[in-house]
Design an enzyme around this catalytic site. Structure first.
Site: not given
Length: 293
Positions: A83, A195
């Site tokens: 991320s 993510d």
């Protein structure tokens, strides 16, 4: 009046219908990110692996960590990013040193990375983040960066972890940072990715698979992540809790990462010495043969 209304209404309706049909583009080009078996790095000295975890805008702390390490003369050999951690990890793997990372972090604004949209499966498309990473890295793919680098994303359907280590760096980072419901998922060869923190926020085990003798995990998640415990050293900066897209506290979070990393430098130095001695002891002794002339 009726003519004016129709003149305005028809284009607006067409725009709304087109917007509602907006879906992620399926990336199928040869340079789309993909995975190959991880090849462990091998060298006489300890291989140091760094894992930069997920945490939204608190990821600015990762820059501070790298700054403290560089000042202490500690270099990482392999790097894993998740991320927001993947953003910093990609730039560092591409050769960006601490001073440049810090300068870019202080100069960047949310609009440089976030392209908000009215339609689609999320409010941020993600193309701007992809372009930023690729521009900074001069469009080099993952395998062409200076340091071995792995990007963690999650399959949207199964939450299974995907380790991208080849292909388009910016697209891989975009997939890793695509927070569900906020960002559009990234469609790569027919599979949607979101993510990486959905699968593993701080995947210390991946750095180990890449050959790291010493794994350093930087956990910037607010509640802490159990996956980080597989690392030899865990750094948990005291970051300020903010919204994922709020860059207003980046200076404080960068400083928090720097402070937390400095605290573990003595521990790291001791660990480096110990592992170096252990590796040396395992090396086969080569017996020389004296030859008479």
């Amino acid at each position: 009046m009726r003519l004016i209304t129709k003149t305005l209404l028809y284009p607006l309706t067409a725009l709304l219908l087109a917007g509602c049909a907006t879906t992620p583009f399926n990336h199928t080009a040869a340079d789309a990110p993909y995975a190959v078996p991880l090849q462990p790095m091998s060298k006489a000295q300890p291989v140091v692996g760094l894992v930069l975890g997920a945490g939204g805008s608190r990821g600015f702390a990762h820059v501070g960590v790298l700054k403290a390490f560089e000042e202490a003369g500690i270099e990482v050999d392999v790097i894993v990013g998740v991320s927001s951690g993947a953003v910093v990890a990609a730039l560092h793997a591409g050769g960006m040193r601490a001073a440049e990372l810090e300068a870019n972090a202080l100069a960047i604004e949310d609009n440089d990375l976030l392209d908000f949209t009215l339609f689609g499966p999320g409010v941020i498309e993600g193309g701007r983040l992809q372009a930023y990473i690729n521009d900074m890295l001069h469009n080099r793919p993952i395998e062409a960066l200076q340091k071995p680098f792995a990007v963690i994303a999650a399959e949207r359907e199964t939450s299974r972890m995907m380790i991208f280590n080849r292909g388009n760096t910016g697209l891989a980072v975009r997939a890793s940072a695509s927070v569900p419901k906020l960002f559009w998922p990234v469609l790569i060869r027919g599979t949607e990715y979101v993510d990486g923190g959905v699968a593993n926020r701080v995947p210390a085990s991946v750095a180990r698979q890449m050959g790291a003798d010493i794994v350093i995990a930087v956990d910037v998640s607010w509640r802490g992540s159990s996956e980080a415990q597989q690392a030899d050293v865990v750094i948990r900066p005291q970051t300020i809790r903010t919204r994922i897209t709020d860059f207003s506290r980046k200076v404080a979070n960068l400083a928090a990462g720097e402070e937390a990393a400095r605290e573990v430098v003595p521990q790291l130095r001791e660990l480096l010495v110990r592992v170096a001695l252990e590796k040396a002891a395992r090396q086969p002794v080569q017996v020389g043969v004296n030859r008479q002339r």
